[in-house]
Scaffold this motif. Structure first.
Motif, PDB file in Angstrom:
ATOM      1  N   VAL A   1       2.829   0.814  -1.303  1.00 13.81           N
ATOM      2  CA  VAL A   1       3.869   0.335  -1.103  1.00 13.81           C
ATOM      3  C   VAL A   1       5.142   0.046  -2.174  1.00 13.81           C
ATOM      4  CG1 VAL A   1       4.779  -1.922  -0.459  1.00 13.81           C
ATOM      5  CG2 VAL A   1       2.472  -1.139   0.652  1.00 13.81           C
ATOM      6  N   ALA A   2       4.467   0.161  -3.536  1.00 13.56           N
ATOM      7  CA  ALA A   2       5.429  -0.116  -4.634  1.00 13.56           C
ATOM      8  C   ALA A   2       5.807   1.199  -5.167  1.00 13.56           C
ATOM      9  CB  ALA A   2       4.628  -0.960  -5.602  1.00 13.56           C
ATOM     10  N   VAL A   3       7.167   1.451  -4.925  1.00 15.22           N
ATOM     11  CA  VAL A   3       7.729   2.607  -5.529  1.00 15.22           C
ATOM     12  C   VAL A   3       8.209   2.284  -6.919  1.00 15.22           C
ATOM     13  CG1 VAL A   3       9.747   4.323  -5.408  1.00 15.22           C
ATOM     14  CG2 VAL A   3       8.601   3.475  -3.192  1.00 15.22           C
ATOM     15  N   PRO A   4       7.677   3.333  -7.876  1.00 16.23           N
ATOM     16  CA  PRO A   4       8.219   2.637  -9.287  1.00 16.23           C
ATOM     17  C   PRO A   4       9.598   2.226  -9.583  1.00 16.23           C
ATOM     18  CG  PRO A   4       6.735   4.607  -9.220  1.00 16.23           C
ATOM     19  CD  PRO A   4       7.215   4.340  -8.005  1.00 16.23           C
ATOM     20  N   GLY A   5       9.966   1.266  -9.938  1.00 17.30           N
ATOM     21  CA  GLY A   5      11.156   0.804 -10.094  1.00 17.30           C
ATOM     22  C   GLY A   5      11.775   0.125  -8.982  1.00 17.30           C
ATOM     23  N   GLY A   6      11.060   0.060  -8.106  1.00 18.14           N
ATOM     24  CA  GLY A   6      11.766  -0.602  -6.589  1.00 18.14           C
ATOM     25  C   GLY A   6      11.532  -1.961  -6.358  1.00 18.14           C
ATOM     26  N   ILE A   7      11.921  -2.445  -5.207  1.00 14.45           N
ATOM     27  CA  ILE A   7      11.693  -3.767  -5.157  1.00 14.45           C
ATOM     28  C   ILE A   7      10.582  -4.554  -5.022  1.00 14.45           C
ATOM     29  CG2 ILE A   7      12.134  -5.678  -3.275  1.00 14.45           C
ATOM     30  CD1 ILE A   7      14.600  -3.689  -2.126  1.00 14.45           C
ATOM     31  N   THR A   8       9.413  -3.815  -4.449  1.00 11.52           N
ATOM     32  CA  THR A   8       8.008  -4.356  -4.322  1.00 11.52           C
ATOM     33  C   THR A   8       7.548  -4.338  -5.557  1.00 11.52           C
ATOM     34  OG1 THR A   8       7.706  -3.600  -2.114  1.00 11.52           O
ATOM     35  CG2 THR A   8       5.945  -4.031  -3.368  1.00 11.52           C
ATOM     36  N   ALA A   9       7.577  -3.305  -6.443  1.00  7.83           N
ATOM     37  CA  ALA A   9       7.173  -3.103  -7.769  1.00  7.83           C
ATOM     38  C   ALA A   9       7.554  -4.270  -8.826  1.00  7.83           C
ATOM     39  CB  ALA A   9       7.618  -1.877  -8.532  1.00  7.83           C
ATOM     40  N   GLN A  10       8.998  -4.625  -8.717  1.00  9.64           N
ATOM     41  CA  GLN A  10       9.715  -5.648  -9.356  1.00  9.64           C
ATOM     42  C   GLN A  10       8.961  -7.133  -8.951  1.00  9.64           C
ATOM     43  OE1 GLN A  10      11.832  -4.751 -11.578  1.00  9.64           O
ATOM     44  NE2 GLN A  10      12.285  -6.898 -12.322  1.00  9.64           N
TER      45      GLN A  10
ATOM     46  N   LEU B   1      -3.048  -8.993   9.286  1.00  6.82           N
ATOM     47  CA  LEU B   1      -4.023  -8.133  10.084  1.00  6.82           C
ATOM     48  C   LEU B   1      -4.070  -6.803   9.679  1.00  6.82           C
ATOM     49  CD1 LEU B   1      -5.976  -8.008  12.630  1.00  6.82           C
ATOM     50  CD2 LEU B   1      -4.079  -7.775  14.025  1.00  6.82           C
ATOM     51  N   GLY B   2      -2.868  -6.263   9.804  1.00 10.42           N
ATOM     52  CA  GLY B   2      -2.516  -4.800   9.348  1.00 10.42           C
ATOM     53  C   GLY B   2      -3.201  -4.386   7.987  1.00 10.42           C
ATOM     54  N   THR B   3      -3.144  -5.347   7.046  1.00 12.24           N
ATOM     55  CA  THR B   3      -3.463  -5.103   5.772  1.00 12.24           C
ATOM     56  C   THR B   3      -5.077  -4.996   5.705  1.00 12.24           C
ATOM     57  OG1 THR B   3      -1.556  -6.157   4.680  1.00 12.24           O
ATOM     58  CG2 THR B   3      -3.406  -6.020   3.417  1.00 12.24           C
ATOM     59  N   GLY B   4      -5.632  -6.154   6.353  1.00  8.42           N
ATOM     60  CA  GLY B   4      -7.101  -6.065   6.739  1.00  8.42           C
ATOM     61  C   GLY B   4      -7.682  -4.681   7.280  1.00  8.42           C
ATOM     62  N   LEU B   5      -6.973  -4.354   8.223  1.00  2.64           N
ATOM     63  CA  LEU B   5      -7.349  -3.001   8.576  1.00  2.64           C
ATOM     64  C   LEU B   5      -7.414  -1.766   7.558  1.00  2.64           C
ATOM     65  CD1 LEU B   5      -5.929  -3.339  12.328  1.00  2.64           C
ATOM     66  CD2 LEU B   5      -8.324  -3.514  11.700  1.00  2.64           C
ATOM     67  N   LEU B   6      -6.171  -1.793   6.931  1.00  5.07           N
ATOM     68  CA  LEU B   6      -6.056  -0.722   5.969  1.00  5.07           C
ATOM     69  C   LEU B   6      -7.360  -0.601   4.901  1.00  5.07           C
ATOM     70  CD1 LEU B   6      -2.431  -0.934   5.045  1.00  5.07           C
ATOM     71  CD2 LEU B   6      -3.585   1.015   6.198  1.00  5.07           C
ATOM     72  N   LEU B   7      -7.541  -1.978   4.495  1.00  4.42           N
ATOM     73  CA  LEU B   7      -8.586  -2.161   3.488  1.00  4.42           C
ATOM     74  C   LEU B   7     -10.161  -1.797   3.944  1.00  4.42           C
ATOM     75  CD1 LEU B   7      -7.555  -5.242   1.571  1.00  4.42           C
ATOM     76  CD2 LEU B   7      -7.258  -2.693   0.866  1.00  4.42           C
ATOM     77  N   THR B   8     -10.274  -2.021   5.478  1.00  2.29           N
ATOM     78  CA  THR B   8     -11.626  -1.898   5.730  1.00  2.29           C
ATOM     79  C   THR B   8     -11.926  -0.489   6.828  1.00  2.29           C
ATOM     80  OG1 THR B   8     -10.961  -3.131   7.830  1.00  2.29           O
ATOM     81  CG2 THR B   8     -11.989  -4.440   5.942  1.00  2.29           C
ATOM     82  N   GLU B   9     -10.783  -0.015   7.267  1.00  3.22           N
ATOM     83  CA  GLU B   9     -10.989   1.219   8.137  1.00  3.22           C
ATOM     84  C   GLU B   9     -10.219   2.442   7.461  1.00  3.22           C
ATOM     85  OE1 GLU B   9     -10.167   0.314  12.080  1.00  3.22           O
ATOM     86  OE2 GLU B   9     -11.240  -1.409  12.115  1.00  3.22           O
ATOM     87  N   SER B  10      -9.469   2.446   6.722  1.00  2.00           N
ATOM     88  CA  SER B  10      -8.606   3.562   6.393  1.00  2.00           C
ATOM     89  C   SER B  10      -9.049   4.115   5.076  1.00  2.00           C
ATOM     90  CB  SER B  10      -7.034   3.251   6.022  1.00  2.00           C
ATOM     91  OG  SER B  10      -7.025   2.440   4.829  1.00  2.00           O
TER      92      SER B  10
ATOM     93  N   LEU C   1      -8.590   3.038   1.949  1.00  8.29           N
ATOM     94  CA  LEU C   1      -7.546   2.491   1.129  1.00  8.29           C
ATOM     95  C   LEU C   1      -8.348   1.588   0.238  1.00  8.29           C
ATOM     96  CD1 LEU C   1      -4.029   2.935   2.414  1.00  8.29           C
ATOM     97  CD2 LEU C   1      -5.304   4.642   1.039  1.00  8.29           C
ATOM     98  N   THR C   2      -8.210   1.216  -1.000  1.00  2.00           N
ATOM     99  CA  THR C   2      -8.483   0.119  -1.768  1.00  2.00           C
ATOM    100  C   THR C   2      -7.314  -0.684  -1.913  1.00  2.00           C
ATOM    101  OG1 THR C   2      -7.857   1.130  -3.808  1.00  2.00           O
ATOM    102  CG2 THR C   2     -10.147   1.508  -3.177  1.00  2.00           C
ATOM    103  N   MET C   3      -7.577  -1.983  -2.651  1.00  2.00           N
ATOM    104  CA  MET C   3      -6.342  -2.867  -2.687  1.00  2.00           C
ATOM    105  C   MET C   3      -5.492  -2.362  -3.756  1.00  2.00           C
ATOM    106  SD  MET C   3      -8.689  -6.429  -2.927  1.00  2.00           S
ATOM    107  CE  MET C   3     -10.069  -5.766  -3.493  1.00  2.00           C
ATOM    108  N   GLU C   4      -5.973  -1.577  -4.828  1.00  2.00           N
ATOM    109  CA  GLU C   4      -5.005  -0.875  -5.839  1.00  2.00           C
ATOM    110  C   GLU C   4      -4.312   0.340  -4.983  1.00  2.00           C
ATOM    111  OE1 GLU C   4      -8.204  -1.389  -5.884  1.00  2.00           O
ATOM    112  OE2 GLU C   4      -8.485  -2.743  -7.950  1.00  2.00           O
ATOM    113  N   ASP C   5      -4.893   1.123  -3.884  1.00  2.00           N
ATOM    114  CA  ASP C   5      -4.052   1.948  -3.424  1.00  2.00           C
ATOM    115  C   ASP C   5      -3.036   1.383  -2.401  1.00  2.00           C
ATOM    116  OD1 ASP C   5      -5.854   3.937  -4.159  1.00  2.00           O
ATOM    117  OD2 ASP C   5      -7.116   3.771  -2.515  1.00  2.00           O
TER     118      ASP C   5
END
Length: 279
Positions: free
Chosen positions: A227-236, A207-216, A218-222
Motif C-alpha cells: 500500500v505504501a509507495v515510497p515517498g507517498g501519502i501512506t508512507a508519510q 474485513l478485507g484486511t483480515g481476509l488478506l492476512l488469512t487467505e491471500s 500476505l503478511t502484515m509487513e507485505d
C-alpha cells in the motif's frame, strides 16, 4: 449431546447463541443456570426447548459438557455447588483465563478443559483457545474441538501463554475496534464526511484486511509495503504512526498481564486458602 451452561452473562450467552445459530447445538441440548434465575429463564424462553434450572447442580447433573461462564472470584462457589453431582466421564470447561486447570482438577473428579472464546465466534470466526487437563484423552480433545469448529478455529495452546494469546484473540477485537473508532472520529472531525459512510468504509476495510492476512498469504509487513509507495501519502502517514505509537502495545500487554496476575492470586487464594503465584 447434553450441555450445561452455568452463567448466562455476556460470554455465556454469546457461546450459546453461537452454537445455536451455527447448528452445532439445538435448544433441547442445552440447560442453563444463572445466579439470577430470571435471566436464565428469559434466555430459555427465547429458544423453545432450552431448559432453565434453579441451581448450578441441576445444570451440571447429566450434562456431557458443563461450561463455567462466571467471574473468576465466583468459581470456587460454583465448583462447590456442582462437585457432588459430577461423574468421571463428564467434562467441565472453564472459559476464564485466571482459573487454572490445576485449580479445577484439584477439586473435581472429572475431565477438565479450559477454552477461551472470542466475540468473533458470534459470526463463526476467529479462534477458540484450547487447554486440556491430564484426564482429557486425545479423543476427548478432538470431540470438543469438533464442537468449537462450528464457530471458530480451535487452537491448542500451552497454559502459560493463556494471557498473551487471549490479548490477541479475545481482547484484540475491542482494541482494534477502539483504534478504528478513533480513525472514523478523526475522519468526521477533519473532513465532515457523514459518520455512517465513514463507518461503512472503515468496517469493510477491516474485513478485507483480515481476509488478506488469512487467505491471500500476505503478511502484515507485505500489506504495508504493497500500500505504501515510497515517498507517498501512506508512507508519510505510517512514519507518523510509528513515531506516535511506539511502545503503546507493550504498555497494553503489561496492563492486561498485571490485571491477570491480580485475578490469579485472588482465585488461587480462594481455592487454596492462601496467595499462590502461578501461570
Amino acid at each position: 449431546m447434553n450441555v450445561g451452561f452455568i452463567g448466562t452473562g455476556s460470554m455465556g450467552s454469546l457461546l450459546i447463541e453461537s452454537f445455536l445459530s451455527s447448528g452445532a447445538l439445538a435448544p433441547n441440548d442445552i440447560t442453563v443456570s444463572n445466579r439470577t434465575y430470571a435471566k436464565a429463564k428469559a434466555l430459555a424462553e427465547r429458544y423453545p426447548g432450552m431448559r432453565a434450572v434453579n441451581t448450578n447442580a441441576d445444570a451440571a447433573c447429566g450434562s456431557d459438557y458443563v461450561f463455567l461462564c462466571v467471574k473468576p472470584h465466583e468459581f470456587i462457589y460454583v465448583v462447590e455447588d456442582i462437585k457432588p453431582v459430577l461423574l468421571p466421564h463428564q467434562t467441565v470447561i472453564s472459559i476464564t483465563s485466571p482459573v487454572l486447570v490445576s485449580h479445577l482438577e484439584g477439586e473435581l473428579d472429572c475431565k477438565i478443559a479450559k477454552i477461551i472464546p472470542s466475540i468473533t465466534n458470534l459470526v463463526w470466526s476467529g479462534a477458540s483457545l484450547c487447554i486440556y487437563g491430564s484426564r482429557m484423552e486425545e479423543q476427548d480433545r478432538k470431540r470438543l474441538e469438533s464442537l468449537f469448529a462450528h464457530i471458530s478455529e480451535p487452537l491448542r495452546i500451552d497454559e502459560q501463554y493463556t494471557r498473551i494469546v487471549s490479548d490477541l484473540s479475545s481482547c484484540g477485537p475491542a482494541f482494534i475496534a477502539f483504534l478504528l473508532q478513533q480513525f472514523v472520529d478523526a475522519a468526521v472531525e477533519e473532513t465532515g464526511i457523514p459518520r455512517s459512510a465513514a463507518q461503512q468504509v472503515a468496517a469493510n476495510m477491516l474485513l478485507g484486511t483480515g481476509l488478506l492476512l488469512t487467505e491471500s498469504g500476505l503478511t502484515m509487513e507485505d500489506v504495508q509495503q504493497r500500500v505504501a509507495v515510497p515517498g507517498g501519502i501512506t508512507a508519510q502517514a505510517l512514519k507518523l504512526l510509528q513515531r506516535e505509537t511506539d511502545g503503546i502495545f507493550n504498555q497494553v500487554i503489561r496492563t492486561t498481564h498485571n490485571k491477570y496476575q491480580e485475578d490469579l492470586v485472588r482465585v488461587s487464594s480462594l481455592f487454596y486458602g492462601e496467595e499462590v503465584n502461578g501461570q
